[in-house]
Scaffold this active site. Sequence first.
Site, mmCIF file in Angstrom:
data_model
loop_
_atom_site.group_PDB
_atom_site.id
_atom_site.type_symbol
_atom_site.label_atom_id
_atom_site.label_comp_id
_atom_site.label_asym_id
_atom_site.label_seq_id
_atom_site.Cartn_x
_atom_site.Cartn_y
_atom_site.Cartn_z
ATOM 1 N N HIS A 40 -91.646 110.897 -65.485
ATOM 2 C CA HIS A 40 -91.816 112.200 -64.830
ATOM 3 C C HIS A 40 -92.718 113.078 -65.688
ATOM 4 O O HIS A 40 -93.111 112.694 -66.795
ATOM 5 C CB HIS A 40 -90.447 112.845 -64.576
ATOM 6 C CG HIS A 40 -89.727 113.199 -65.838
ATOM 7 N ND1 HIS A 40 -89.925 114.377 -66.501
ATOM 8 C CD2 HIS A 40 -88.834 112.499 -66.559
ATOM 9 C CE1 HIS A 40 -89.182 114.401 -67.578
ATOM 10 N NE2 HIS A 40 -88.511 113.265 -67.638
ATOM 11 N N ASN A 41 -93.023 114.285 -65.166
ATOM 12 C CA ASN A 41 -93.890 115.197 -65.926
ATOM 13 C C ASN A 41 -93.233 115.517 -67.268
ATOM 14 O O ASN A 41 -92.068 115.870 -67.316
ATOM 15 C CB ASN A 41 -94.097 116.503 -65.147
ATOM 16 C CG ASN A 41 -94.995 116.289 -63.938
ATOM 17 O OD1 ASN A 41 -95.612 115.230 -63.794
ATOM 18 N ND2 ASN A 41 -95.069 117.281 -63.080
ATOM 19 N N GLY A 42 -94.012 115.383 -68.339
ATOM 20 C CA GLY A 42 -93.461 115.700 -69.646
ATOM 21 C C GLY A 42 -92.819 114.510 -70.352
ATOM 22 O O GLY A 42 -92.192 114.669 -71.388
ATOM 23 N N GLY A 44 -94.455 112.123 -71.698
ATOM 24 C CA GLY A 44 -95.343 111.670 -72.764
ATOM 25 C C GLY A 44 -96.413 110.712 -72.291
ATOM 26 O O GLY A 44 -97.249 110.271 -73.071
ATOM 27 N N LYS A 45 -96.436 110.425 -70.983
ATOM 28 C CA LYS A 45 -97.365 109.397 -70.516
ATOM 29 C C LYS A 45 -98.825 109.833 -70.606
ATOM 30 O O LYS A 45 -99.690 109.025 -70.938
ATOM 31 C CB LYS A 45 -96.998 108.931 -69.102
ATOM 32 C CG LYS A 45 -96.942 109.996 -68.035
ATOM 33 C CD LYS A 45 -96.317 109.422 -66.770
ATOM 34 C CE LYS A 45 -96.545 110.283 -65.544
ATOM 35 N NZ LYS A 45 -96.180 111.703 -65.658
ATOM 36 N N SER A 46 -99.107 111.107 -70.346
ATOM 37 C CA SER A 46 -100.506 111.551 -70.433
ATOM 38 C C SER A 46 -100.978 111.652 -71.880
ATOM 39 O O SER A 46 -102.137 111.416 -72.177
ATOM 40 C CB SER A 46 -100.685 112.902 -69.745
ATOM 41 O OG SER A 46 -100.666 112.716 -68.355
ATOM 42 N N GLU A 166 -103.069 110.288 -63.874
ATOM 43 C CA GLU A 166 -102.624 111.054 -62.706
ATOM 44 C C GLU A 166 -103.817 111.480 -61.867
ATOM 45 O O GLU A 166 -103.856 112.578 -61.322
ATOM 46 C CB GLU A 166 -101.814 112.281 -63.137
ATOM 47 C CG GLU A 166 -100.551 111.888 -63.882
ATOM 48 C CD GLU A 166 -99.581 113.038 -64.039
ATOM 49 O OE1 GLU A 166 -99.396 113.762 -63.062
ATOM 50 O OE2 GLU A 166 -99.043 113.205 -65.143
#
Lengths: 279, 289, 264
Positions: A40-42, A44-46, A166
């Site tokens: 989900h957002n946050g 750490g994937k980006s 994304e």
Amino acid sequence: MEELITVQDVSFRYQEDQPHVLHGVSLSVYKGEWLAIVGHNGSGKSTLAKLLNGLQLPEKGDVLVEGYNSRDEESIWEIRRRVGIVFQNPDNQFVGTSVRDDVAFGLENSGMARELMLERINESVQKVRMEDYLDQEPHRLSGGQKQRVAIAGIIALRPSIVILDEATSMLDPAGRREVLQTMRKLKEEEGMTVISITHDLEEAAQADRLVVMNAGEVIDEGIPVEVFKKGDMLEQIGLDLPFPLQVQRALSERGYDFSRLTLSQEELVNELWTLQLKV
Amino acid sequence: MDITIKGLEHSYGKGTPFERKALSNINLSISSGTFQTIIGHTGSGKSTLIQHLNGLLKPTQGSIQIGDFKIQAGVKEKRLKALRKHVGIVFQYPEHQLFEETIEKDILFGPLNFGVSEDEAKRRAAKLIQQVGLDESYLSRSPFDLSGGQMRRVAIAGVLAMKPSILILDEPTAGLDPRGRREIMDLFYRLHEEEGLTTILVTHSMEDAARFSDDILIMEKGGVVLQGNPETIFSNPEALKNLSLDVPETVQFIHRLEERFNKDLPHSVFTLKAAVDAALSVLQKGDDS
Amino acid sequence: MQNIIIGQYVPGQSFIHKLDPRAKLLTAFLFVIIVFLANNWITYVLLGAFTLLAIFVSKLPLRYIYNGLKPILLVIILTFLLHVFLTKEGPLLLDLGFLEVYEGGVEQGIFISLRLLFLILITSLLTLTTTPIDITVGIETLLGPMKKIGLPVHEFALMMSIALRFIPTLLEETEKIMKAQSARGAQFSSGPIKERLKSIVPLLVPLFVSAFKRAEDLAMAMEARGYRGGEGRTSIRLLKWSGKDTTLFIILLLLCVSLLLLRS
């Protein structure tokens, strides 16, 4: 399989007084695969994406791209040439005043001769089917078209890996389809390695391999069907299971046994058919 | 407040070489308390349409009646501000409209502009910040220290604080992750029910359209091409496919089951439960034979 | 918002459109200098002929040129009147008692106004027939040698081109934020100046926040695509100096010589 990227026990934080965004992340990316990194957002994937092409450097651990370590200053440019990123916001990565200028940007940076540049530009806009828009200004393009131009700008440099960070999350359904189809074609026809960072599990279901991230850690990894077996875990970290899986899970709770997990409606209806024959 | 739109037409850049017709001959009525969904591709005119509903855009032709306010082509409406008090719009990426030093001040901006007393406005802010899923300690913080999803919630609270009776939502969940999307849509639906709002939702999500709408309007090239309740709209998946729109997964699934099992199944509900029930019914009918 | 067309480039295929931007830039620059050579009727007629010829050849709709002139027209008229009333040379033409008009004043007024008019026409012609990005590339190439003395020519040109790229995006954004705040009851166009300045805060803050966010994103995207400054960089945009451009220069040279010979 040939390993293109190796992430070894990487930890990272943006500032020293801030908490870690990534804790001891290790993973491998293999040549020619479509790897989806979900969370989900946050989660750490980006941030991870930025470490993969040397936009950020690990605090601990190493990131190796085809043997180049992002810690070596000399290697950074080699890494960036090999790993391209399509970012989330289509507007904020369009540098040129026209499609041609934008596709040229990376080539200009690499100091390529103009003749060769023109050749590469024509070749890559054709691959993303934007050849009729070469002189178009960015504000006259749709979001999906801008993202395809971004892809053209990257593949013009002949990288081995394209990361979609994304890249479809700000697009409408039509734009999303355009971008994903373009990337799938590039993977099939050119053998491009794709890392797709997304929170769309429908899209992830079609990947060759999945990495699940939560709170800066890799919590699962494997082929989609295997990962989706842990449906509860995915729901707990705020991800939506693909629809066929949700139906299947509800039916399992009612005591129906399926021989396998289905990721598409077609498969599910077939499963139901066999199940009905058995009963 | 009932909304009646008659012969609405809108052209951008009227009288310049760049003139472009964005809406033509829209006739539509939305009665008070309806959950109205508008669907269409980018550029189909849906954003243009909703901006007419609180006078941000003026019709080139036709008229819009909202309660006893009337906006008419060529006639200057003097009570625009009063109208805007009743019609709240949550724009796409509403977090871009935040500007105050504290979250509370930002939520107060709308109500204070519309003449609500400071005490009352603060009461609303305290209640709303919880409704959007944050707590009161946030009120004194800067909106710019929040995560994207939290900023979105604060911006939504800022619109809700005006206590509009008509709430317009322009793709309110764009760019959020699945959990955020669900939470925000549930919030809007709860408000719709509890406050008896008229809600107008612009979305690309067929799932949301199927779940929440009383009525669905499908737009294409500046006009209305389909209108009806979810059951009617989704009973004809071919029509949607011809417009290259998606069909909700539940609908697709039930249609596939019908085809494969050669049975008629109910089409009126669009929840996961309905899909599961449909599957159960084909499995159980298998039992009978 | 849509009335603001920065640079006001009008697409076309005329002789002037097709000239090398460097040739146009140099011509405009030289013209600004030689305008000051004119000091009698014949030299002004010569400059006028050159200007009219340029407009004619550019095939631009006169409406655009007029629009470009409108804001400056007042300045030209004021300049004219100032000279008419303040220069006291030559025979007296008109005596209104409180005001005397001399022949020298009228002549001076006409000359100075014409000079202003020619300057504006020629420079507008440059922006009307050259895309902003071509002007930028032209300036970058012309100033190229200045890199050696440490002038950040490449950075300047890149900054210009990014600014040009983002102007439409930011205008769109401004309109969006204005609408969002209007929907929250903000009013932008009424009240005394102080109120109006205050009312612009809800517009400016979000605009700045978003511009900074865009700048940050863009910087990262540029870095990801291997940008590391102007050194070793090549360019896709190629300027070609052709026969046309040389012709323009010969005309300009002839004009210059004629002005020198004919001025009094």
